[in-house]
Scaffold this active site. Structure first.
Site, short mmCIF file in Angstrom:
data_model
loop_
_atom_site.label_atom_id
_atom_site.label_comp_id
_atom_site.label_asym_id
_atom_site.label_seq_id
_atom_site.Cartn_x
_atom_site.Cartn_y
_atom_site.Cartn_z
N ILE A 139 72.10 68.61 -3.24
CA ILE A 139 71.05 68.88 -2.08
C ILE A 139 71.75 68.53 -0.78
O ILE A 139 72.51 67.70 -0.42
CB ILE A 139 69.80 68.21 -2.23
N ASP A 140 71.25 69.33 0.16
CA ASP A 140 71.83 69.34 1.61
C ASP A 140 71.35 68.04 2.08
O ASP A 140 70.71 67.31 1.94
CB ASP A 140 71.25 70.41 2.42
N LYS A 141 72.51 67.66 3.12
CA LYS A 141 72.19 66.58 3.98
C LYS A 141 70.71 66.16 4.39
O LYS A 141 70.22 65.13 4.25
CB LYS A 141 73.09 66.20 5.19
#
Length: 303
Positions: A139-141
């Site tokens: 999952i994105d930062k």
């Protein structure tokens, strides 16, 4: 340990002239314009095999650009004593709640203090992948929420197959711009690298299949709260799909408008995760509340 060293060749085929630094920065991932200008000054970028003196040198159609990205400090995933919110763990799998602002695994620009560094300190991961040990999805930062981790090869193969066969469960909560006439919908639009900005993903005709389901949970003056379910797991999928239908995720610095809700990045949270246990074959399902700033923003919208 991996050295980040790359040689790239580009050909300029545009009908009009363009600056060298602009063209190269648009076509190289994770390289800023200032980095490109530095490479030009150091003689690491050649045009038609010749060193270029000016960073703003003009390119004409047919020019061939050879780029050498110098070796950077080697990257290696090492254990680091970083707090880790463990939701579930046994000898095969680990489920963690990733906070906003944390990168999942080491890479150029983020060599340490990632989720992987924290996991390696907390658990023994038997995986030959030295940069992404145990990682089967990301999952994105600035997206928070649940992530499953494989602690051995049996678990990794099983979890990856479930992702491929679309038999697992991944549900997100998102605050998005605008209101909806419908209560639910399905977005089936292929995603690939943007033709206009190489650092972005976009809906493109030759992209990879991407399917997102959404349900409208609440609506406010200018925003809506959605539950989203992934069939596929393309890079930035929810963020790209929501922008595509005219409802970008609030707070998204890459795909959203400048006039948006203020927070720690996009208001997107991986709330629910379900999968078949690799060894026992029992169904496991987990749910976690969104971070405090997400909940506080919701309460403000409600009031």
């Amino acid at each position: 340990m991996i050295n980040i060293s790359t040689k790239v060749q580009l050909t300029f085929n545009e009908p009009t002239k363009s600056r060298l630094d602009n063209f190269v920065s648009e076509n190289l991932n994770d390289q800023t314009r200032s980095q490109i200008q530095k490479y030009i000054k150091e003689g690491n970028i050649l045009v038609n095999s010749n060193i270029v003196e000016k960073t703003g040198a003009k390119l004409t159609s047919g020019d061939v650009i050879d780029i050498t990205i110098p070796d950077e400090k080697p990257i290696e995933a090492v254990p680091q004593d970083i707090p880790l919110d463990v939701i579930y763990e046994d000898s095969d799998v680990l489920v963690v709640n990733k906070p906003q602002g944390m990168v999942v695994h080491p890479a150029a620009g983020h060599p340490d203090h990632t989720l992987v560094n924290a996991i390696l300190y907390h658990s023994k991961i038997n995986d030959n992948d030295i940069l992404r040990p145990g990682i089967v999805h990301r999952i994105d930062k600035d997206t928070s929420g649940l992530l499953m981790v494989a602690k051995n090869d049996l678990a990794k193969q099983s979890l990856m197959k479930q992702l491929k066969d679309k038999t697992n469960l991944r549900e997100y909560l998102a605050i998005v711009h605008g209101n909806f006439k419908e209560t639910n919908g399905k977005i089936n639009a292929p995603i690939g690298r943007s033709k206009k900005d190489r650092k972005k993903q976009a809906v493109v005709d030759d992209g990879r299949s991407a399917v997102t389901h959404f349900t409208v949970l609440e609506q406010f003056d200018e925003y809506s709260l959605l539950r989203l379910k992934l069939e596929t797991g393309r890079t930035h999928q929810i963020r790209v799909h929501m922008k595509y239908i005219g409802h970008p995720v609030a707070g998204d610095p890459l795909y959203g408008p400048k006039n948006t809700l203020q927070g720690n990045g996009q208001f997107l949270h991986a709330q629910k995760l379900g999968f078949e246990h690799p060894r026992t074959h029992k169904w496991l399902e987990f749910s976690i509340d969104p971070p405090e700033i997400f909940q506080e923003t919701l309460n403000k919208l409600r009031s």
